[in-house]
Motif scaffolding. Structure first.
Motif, PDB file in Angstrom:
ATOM      1  N   TRP A  34       0.847  -1.191   0.000  1.00 27.76           N
ATOM      2  CA  TRP A  34       0.000   0.000   0.000  1.00 27.76           C
ATOM      3  C   TRP A  34       0.880   1.238   0.000  1.00 27.76           C
ATOM      4  O   TRP A  34       1.824   1.335   0.786  1.00 27.76           O
ATOM      5  CB  TRP A  34      -0.935  -0.053   1.205  1.00 27.76           C
ATOM      6  N   ASN A  35       0.563   2.178  -0.879  1.00 29.16           N
ATOM      7  CA  ASN A  35       1.472   3.267  -1.185  1.00 29.16           C
ATOM      8  C   ASN A  35       0.833   4.646  -1.015  1.00 29.16           C
ATOM      9  O   ASN A  35      -0.378   4.804  -1.123  1.00 29.16           O
ATOM     10  CB  ASN A  35       1.947   3.146  -2.638  1.00 29.16           C
ATOM     11  N   TRP A  36       1.710   5.610  -0.778  1.00 30.05           N
ATOM     12  CA  TRP A  36       1.332   7.025  -0.830  1.00 30.05           C
ATOM     13  C   TRP A  36       2.130   7.697  -1.944  1.00 30.05           C
ATOM     14  O   TRP A  36       3.346   7.474  -2.085  1.00 30.05           O
ATOM     15  CB  TRP A  36       1.595   7.722   0.502  1.00 30.05           C
ATOM     16  N   ILE A  37       1.450   8.522  -2.708  1.00 30.42           N
ATOM     17  CA  ILE A  37       2.021   9.230  -3.841  1.00 30.42           C
ATOM     18  C   ILE A  37       1.458  10.643  -3.802  1.00 30.42           C
ATOM     19  O   ILE A  37       0.299  10.833  -3.441  1.00 30.42           O
ATOM     20  CB  ILE A  37       1.626   8.527  -5.159  1.00 30.42           C
ATOM     21  N   ARG A  38       2.262  11.640  -4.165  1.00 26.60           N
ATOM     22  CA  ARG A  38       1.748  12.999  -4.153  1.00 26.60           C
ATOM     23  C   ARG A  38       2.038  13.708  -5.472  1.00 26.60           C
ATOM     24  O   ARG A  38       2.894  13.287  -6.246  1.00 26.60           O
ATOM     25  CB  ARG A  38       2.322  13.786  -2.978  1.00 26.60           C
ATOM     26  N   GLN A  39       1.305  14.803  -5.684  1.00 24.35           N
ATOM     27  CA  GLN A  39       1.426  15.547  -6.930  1.00 24.35           C
ATOM     28  C   GLN A  39       1.169  17.027  -6.676  1.00 24.35           C
ATOM     29  O   GLN A  39       0.018  17.439  -6.505  1.00 24.35           O
ATOM     30  CB  GLN A  39       0.438  15.011  -7.974  1.00 24.35           C
ATOM     31  N   PRO A  40       2.209  17.840  -6.660  1.00 19.99           N
ATOM     32  CA  PRO A  40       2.006  19.293  -6.565  1.00 19.99           C
ATOM     33  C   PRO A  40       1.218  19.780  -7.777  1.00 19.99           C
ATOM     34  O   PRO A  40       1.279  19.178  -8.857  1.00 19.99           O
ATOM     35  CB  PRO A  40       3.429  19.848  -6.577  1.00 19.99           C
ATOM     36  N   ALA A  41       0.500  20.858  -7.597  1.00 17.35           N
ATOM     37  CA  ALA A  41      -0.333  21.389  -8.667  1.00 17.35           C
ATOM     38  C   ALA A  41       0.484  21.647  -9.932  1.00 17.35           C
ATOM     39  O   ALA A  41       1.532  22.290  -9.888  1.00 17.35           O
ATOM     40  CB  ALA A  41      -1.005  22.679  -8.203  1.00 17.35           C
ATOM     41  N   GLY A  42       0.014  21.101 -11.053  1.00 20.46           N
ATOM     42  CA  GLY A  42       0.675  21.329 -12.325  1.00 20.46           C
ATOM     43  C   GLY A  42       2.003  20.612 -12.498  1.00 20.46           C
ATOM     44  O   GLY A  42       2.723  20.866 -13.468  1.00 20.46           O
ATOM     45  N   ARG A  43       2.306  19.703 -11.579  1.00 23.91           N
ATOM     46  CA  ARG A  43       3.594  19.019 -11.654  1.00 23.91           C
ATOM     47  C   ARG A  43       3.415  17.512 -11.661  1.00 23.91           C
ATOM     48  O   ARG A  43       2.300  17.005 -11.726  1.00 23.91           O
ATOM     49  CB  ARG A  43       4.464  19.475 -10.488  1.00 23.91           C
ATOM     50  N   GLY A  44       4.513  16.803 -11.616  1.00 24.84           N
ATOM     51  CA  GLY A  44       4.487  15.359 -11.760  1.00 24.84           C
ATOM     52  C   GLY A  44       4.236  14.608 -10.475  1.00 24.84           C
ATOM     53  O   GLY A  44       4.108  15.189  -9.391  1.00 24.84           O
ATOM     54  N   LEU A  45       4.160  13.290 -10.611  1.00 32.53           N
ATOM     55  CA  LEU A  45       3.913  12.402  -9.490  1.00 32.53           C
ATOM     56  C   LEU A  45       5.204  12.121  -8.739  1.00 32.53           C
ATOM     57  O   LEU A  45       6.273  12.005  -9.335  1.00 32.53           O
ATOM     58  CB  LEU A  45       3.328  11.084  -9.994  1.00 32.53           C
ATOM     59  N   GLU A  46       5.084  12.005  -7.428  1.00 35.46           N
ATOM     60  CA  GLU A  46       6.235  11.663  -6.587  1.00 35.46           C
ATOM     61  C   GLU A  46       5.837  10.534  -5.655  1.00 35.46           C
ATOM     62  O   GLU A  46       4.892  10.677  -4.864  1.00 35.46           O
ATOM     63  CB  GLU A  46       6.711  12.867  -5.779  1.00 35.46           C
ATOM     64  N   TRP A  47       6.554   9.429  -5.708  1.00 36.81           N
ATOM     65  CA  TRP A  47       6.319   8.314  -4.808  1.00 36.81           C
ATOM     66  C   TRP A  47       6.856   8.658  -3.422  1.00 36.81           C
ATOM     67  O   TRP A  47       7.999   9.068  -3.295  1.00 36.81           O
ATOM     68  CB  TRP A  47       7.000   7.058  -5.337  1.00 36.81           C
ATOM     69  N   ILE A  48       6.001   8.494  -2.397  1.00 32.95           N
ATOM     70  CA  ILE A  48       6.397   8.822  -1.032  1.00 32.95           C
ATOM     71  C   ILE A  48       6.898   7.580  -0.296  1.00 32.95           C
ATOM     72  O   ILE A  48       7.902   7.617   0.415  1.00 32.95           O
ATOM     73  CB  ILE A  48       5.216   9.434  -0.260  1.00 32.95           C
ATOM     74  N   GLY A  49       6.172   6.462  -0.465  1.00 32.73           N
ATOM     75  CA  GLY A  49       6.585   5.251   0.220  1.00 32.73           C
ATOM     76  C   GLY A  49       5.497   4.197   0.229  1.00 32.73           C
ATOM     77  O   GLY A  49       4.403   4.409  -0.309  1.00 32.73           O
ATOM     78  N   ARG A  50       5.811   3.057   0.831  1.00 27.94           N
ATOM     79  CA  ARG A  50       4.865   1.938   0.863  1.00 27.94           C
ATOM     80  C   ARG A  50       4.921   1.243   2.225  1.00 27.94           C
ATOM     81  O   ARG A  50       5.899   1.367   2.961  1.00 27.94           O
ATOM     82  CB  ARG A  50       5.188   0.916  -0.221  1.00 27.94           C
ATOM     83  N   ILE A  51       3.841   0.493   2.492  1.00 28.36           N
ATOM     84  CA  ILE A  51       3.750  -0.306   3.702  1.00 28.36           C
ATOM     85  C   ILE A  51       3.013  -1.588   3.361  1.00 28.36           C
ATOM     86  O   ILE A  51       2.131  -1.586   2.495  1.00 28.36           O
ATOM     87  CB  ILE A  51       3.044   0.485   4.830  1.00 28.36           C
ATOM     88  N   ASP A  52       3.382  -2.691   4.024  1.00 23.06           N
ATOM     89  CA  ASP A  52       2.628  -3.916   3.836  1.00 23.06           C
ATOM     90  C   ASP A  52       1.838  -4.226   5.101  1.00 23.06           C
ATOM     91  O   ASP A  52       1.892  -3.481   6.091  1.00 23.06           O
ATOM     92  CB  ASP A  52       3.535  -5.072   3.412  1.00 23.06           C
ATOM     93  N   THR A  53       1.091  -5.312   5.069  1.00 22.01           N
ATOM     94  CA  THR A  53       0.184  -5.598   6.181  1.00 22.01           C
ATOM     95  C   THR A  53       0.912  -6.034   7.451  1.00 22.01           C
ATOM     96  O   THR A  53       0.301  -6.077   8.517  1.00 22.01           O
ATOM     97  CB  THR A  53      -0.854  -6.652   5.787  1.00 22.01           C
ATOM     98  N   SER A  54       2.194  -6.326   7.342  1.00 19.43           N
ATOM     99  CA  SER A  54       2.969  -6.641   8.550  1.00 19.43           C
ATOM    100  C   SER A  54       3.543  -5.368   9.171  1.00 19.43           C
ATOM    101  O   SER A  54       4.145  -5.427  10.245  1.00 19.43           O
ATOM    102  CB  SER A  54       4.112  -7.596   8.209  1.00 19.43           C
TER     103      SER A  54
END
Lengths: 120, 110
Positions: A34-54
């Protein structure tokens, strides 16, 4: 089908900590990352990180010092904390499931996104 | 890690084919076939259109195809349609077990 929904504050003050939650419905959380990703207005995607169920995590090197993710499978939720917020962190934040069975970045589905603005 | 390099914009007429490149390094694109591509329409969340270099999820048109040569991956859209106008992003798994996106490419259908 699986649906994701982000929730949290839309406005955060500089230097404060952002806390977001992603709620999962329509399917199991197990066997996925499961991941978090962010996108500033008018800009590209940035991967923040991931976590699993453990609760095992992996963060982007550029954000690693400020990020913490947690998992609550009983509530079918996972969360993002990002501290020391600045204007540069203003963005739409998405949560997403990785369907690769590993962590290869096959994101589907995505949440609708939540706009977080950093301002005093 | 630096963002993968994509052209800022590409354009094509209906019916034509276009190709979007995604250049990385031997630590990401060049290291594995774990490259994916996303389509994003304005105001919407991204949509997965290619995974593991060249595979299409169920429901994605076969007009979308992808490949890789060395450190550069490419997405080709054939038979351009007006609905293809969107932003496109590549994504790669890295040797550090992290993920990195490209800067994005805006496709304009003339």
């Amino acid at each position: 089908q699986v649906q994701l929904q982000e929730s949290g504050p839309g406005l955060v003050k500089p230097s404060e900590t952002l806390s977001l939650t992603c709620s999962v419905s329509g399917g199991s959380m197990y066997s996925y990352y499961w991941n978090w990703i962010r996108q500033p207005a008018g800009r590209g995607l940035e991967w923040i990180g991931r976590i699993d169920t453990s609760g095992s995590t992996n963060y982007s090197p550029s954000l690693k010092s400020r990020v913490t993710m947690s998992m609550d499978t009983s509530k079918k939720q996972f969360s993002l904390n990002l501290n020391s917020m600045t204007a540069a962190d203003t963005a739409v934040y998405y949560c997403a499931r990785d369907i690769s069975g590993r962590y290869y970045g096959w994101f589907d589905p995505w949440g609708q996104g939540i706009l977080v603005t950093v301002s005093s | 890690q630096s963002a993968l390099t994509q052209p800022a914009s590409v354009s094509g007429s209906p019916g034509q084919s276009i190709t979007i490149s995604c250049t990385g390094t031997s630590s990401d694109v060049g290291a594995y076939n774990h490259v994916s591509w996303y389509q994003q329409h304005p105001g919407k969340a991204p949509k997965l259109i290619i995974f593991d270099l060249s595979n299409r999820p169920s429901g994605v048109s076969n007009r979308f195809s992808a490949s890789k040569s060395g450190n550069t991956a490419s997405l080709t859209i054939s038979g351009l349609q007006a609905e293809d106008e969107a932003d496109y992003y590549c994504n790669s798994y890295t040797t550090s077990s992290t993920l990195v996106f490209g800067g994005g490419t805006k496709l304009t259908v003339l």
